[in-house]
Scaffold this motif. Structure first.
Motif, PDB file in Angstrom:
ATOM      1  N   TRP A   1       0.831  -1.202   0.000  1.00 51.32           N
ATOM      2  CA  TRP A   1       0.000   0.000   0.000  1.00 51.32           C
ATOM      3  C   TRP A   1       0.865   1.252   0.000  1.00 51.32           C
ATOM      4  CZ3 TRP A   1      -3.451  -2.006   4.560  1.00 51.32           C
ATOM      5  CH2 TRP A   1      -4.250  -3.049   4.089  1.00 51.32           C
ATOM      6  N   GLU A   2       0.471   2.233  -0.830  1.00 52.86           N
ATOM      7  CA  GLU A   2       1.192   3.493  -0.936  1.00 52.86           C
ATOM      8  C   GLU A   2       0.424   4.669  -0.332  1.00 52.86           C
ATOM      9  OE1 GLU A   2       3.411   3.675  -4.995  1.00 52.86           O
ATOM     10  OE2 GLU A   2       1.617   2.436  -5.289  1.00 52.86           O
TER      11      GLU A   2
ATOM     12  N   PHE B   1       3.421   0.197   7.801  1.00 52.62           N
ATOM     13  CA  PHE B   1       3.770  -0.364   6.501  1.00 52.62           C
ATOM     14  C   PHE B   1       4.806   0.502   5.809  1.00 52.62           C
ATOM     15  CE2 PHE B   1      -0.928  -1.379   6.931  1.00 52.62           C
ATOM     16  CZ  PHE B   1      -0.668  -2.561   7.611  1.00 52.62           C
ATOM     17  N   SER B   2       5.813  -0.126   5.247  1.00 55.57           N
ATOM     18  CA  SER B   2       7.006   0.578   4.779  1.00 55.57           C
ATOM     19  C   SER B   2       6.781   1.409   3.525  1.00 55.57           C
ATOM     20  CB  SER B   2       8.131  -0.424   4.527  1.00 55.57           C
ATOM     21  OG  SER B   2       7.755  -1.365   3.538  1.00 55.57           O
TER      22      SER B   2
ATOM     23  N   ASN C   1       6.725   3.578  12.354  1.00 53.00           N
ATOM     24  CA  ASN C   1       7.697   3.022  11.415  1.00 53.00           C
ATOM     25  C   ASN C   1       7.212   2.993   9.969  1.00 53.00           C
ATOM     26  OD1 ASN C   1      10.384   2.118  11.269  1.00 53.00           O
ATOM     27  ND2 ASN C   1       9.726  -0.005  11.057  1.00 53.00           N
ATOM     28  N   CYS C   2       6.338   3.920   9.597  1.00 52.55           N
ATOM     29  CA  CYS C   2       6.014   4.099   8.174  1.00 52.55           C
ATOM     30  C   CYS C   2       7.144   4.953   7.586  1.00 52.55           C
ATOM     31  CB  CYS C   2       4.657   4.778   8.011  1.00 52.55           C
ATOM     32  SG  CYS C   2       3.258   3.744   8.458  1.00 52.55           S
TER      33      CYS C   2
ATOM     34  N   ARG D   1       5.949   7.539  15.367  1.00 53.73           N
ATOM     35  CA  ARG D   1       7.357   7.344  15.721  1.00 53.73           C
ATOM     36  C   ARG D   1       8.125   6.652  14.588  1.00 53.73           C
ATOM     37  NH1 ARG D   1       9.360   5.295  21.644  1.00 53.73           N
ATOM     38  NH2 ARG D   1      11.607   5.566  21.326  1.00 53.73           N
ATOM     39  N   CYS D   2       9.308   7.146  14.332  1.00 55.47           N
ATOM     40  CA  CYS D   2      10.213   6.577  13.315  1.00 55.47           C
ATOM     41  C   CYS D   2       9.652   6.682  11.897  1.00 55.47           C
ATOM     42  CB  CYS D   2      10.574   5.130  13.641  1.00 55.47           C
ATOM     43  SG  CYS D   2      11.546   4.965  15.156  1.00 55.47           S
TER      44      CYS D   2
END
Length: 262
Positions: free
Chosen positions: A49-50, A68-69, A90-91, A112-113
Motif C-alpha cells: 500500500w502506498e 507499513f514501509s 515506522n512508516c 514514531r520513526c
C-alpha cells in the motif's frame, strides 16, 4: 493530494489504484487479530500500500494499525477524533499527512520513526499529543501545535526540529527539560521572529496574514529564510491545508503597490 468530501461518498472500502497509487480506503475494520494474524489482507498485500484514505464515519485509528514501509500519504476524514498508540509507527516513507479538523488526541509513538515525515499541522481541536508521538521523525521541521494542546514527554526527540531548537543535548536528539521544549514548540507560531511560520504553517493559513507580512517586508520575504531555515514558499508547499498560492500572493502585492483596488 486532496480528496474532496463529495468524492468520498462514491468510495467503498477496499484496495484499488487511485491516482496511480495503490490505495487502501479504510473504514475502521480490523486488519489483524490480537495474535497478529491477518484477517482480511495478507502481509504482502499490506506492505504494497502506498496511500491510506480514512473514510467518513471512522472515529478512531486503532493501535499499531498501519506500520507499513511503502505508505507515502495518509488522508483522514474529519470524523476521526483519535489516533491511538503506534498507529503509524515506522512508516518510513510517509511524507504527507492530512489530519482531520476534529482531531482530539494523538497517541504515544503514533508517528514514531516515520523517517521521511517533514511536516505536521495539528488542528486547533487537538487536546493532547502523547509520549514520543513524533520521536525519530528525523526530517520533521515544519510543526504547528496550538498553544492549548497538552504535550507529553519527548514528542520531538531525534528530529530535525529539536536539533535547530536551543535544547538538544546529544547526538540522539535527547533533551533534559520537556517543559521548555514544549513551550518552545507551542510558541513557534507566535512572535515576530517566527512570523513566516505563524502565517504559513498554521492549520488554516490565511492569504490576508501572509499578504500583510510581505506588504511590510516586501517580496524578499518569499526568498528569505526564517530562523527555522524555510521560506514562505517552502512552508506553503508542505502544508496540506494550504490553499494559498505564491503567485496569487505576489500578484496581490504588486497590484497593491500599483495602487490597484483588490
Amino acid at each position: 493530494m486532496r480528496v474532496q468530501t463529495e468524492e468520498w461518498r462514491r468510495f467503498i472500502p477496499g484496495v484499488r489504484m487511485y491516482k496511480g497509487k495503490k490505495t487502501l480506503f479504510y473504514n475502521g475494520e480490523k486488519l489483524y487479530d490480537e495474535y497478529g494474524k491477518y484477517l482480511i489482507y495478507s502481509k504482502e498485500e499490506q506492505e504494497s500500500w502506498e496511500v491510506i484514505i480514512v473514510l467518513p464515519g471512522v472515529e478512531v485509528i486503532p493501535e499499531e494499525t498501519f506500520s507499513f514501509s511503502k505508505v507515502e500519504a495518509v488522508i483522514m476524514s474529519d470524523t476521526v477524533r483519535r489516533i491511538e498508540d503506534s498507529a503509524f509507527w515506522n512508516c518510513t516513507r510517509l511524507k504527507h499527512v492530512k489530519l482531520p479538523t476534529n482531531l482530539e488526541y494523538v497517541g504515544s509513538s503514533a508517528f514514531r520513526c516515520c523517517k521521511s515525515l517533514e511536516a505536521i499541522f495539528i488542528p486547533p481541536s487537538c487536546r493532547k499529543i502523547d509520549l514520543a508521538a513524533f520521536q525519530g521523525c528525523k526530517k520533521l521541521v515544519f510543526l504547528n501545535v496550538p498553544q492549548h494542546t497538552q504535550l507529553s514527554y519527548h514528542v520531538i526527540a531525534d528530529t530535525t526540529l529539536i536539533y535547530i531548537s536551543p535544547f538538544a543535548t546529544d547526538h540522539n536528539g535527547e533533551y533534559d527539560n520537556d517543559r521548555e521544549v514544549n513551550d518552545w514548540i507551542r510558541n513557534l507560531h507566535a512572535g515576530n521572529e517566527f512570523s513566516l511560520h505563524r502565517a504559513c504553517c498554521s492549520y488554516n493559513p490565511l492569504d490576508e496574514v501572509i499578504f500583510g507580512i510581505i506588504k511590510r517586508q516586501g517580496l524578499k520575504t518569499f526568498k528569505k529564510q526564517d530562523r527555522l531555515g524555510a521560506t514562505a514558499s517552502l512552508y506553503l508547499s508542505r502544508n496540506p491545508s494550504a490553499d494559498t498560492k505564491e503567485q496569487k500572493i505576489i500578484k496581490r502585492y504588486i497590484l497593491d503597490m500599483m495602487g490597484e483596488v483588490i
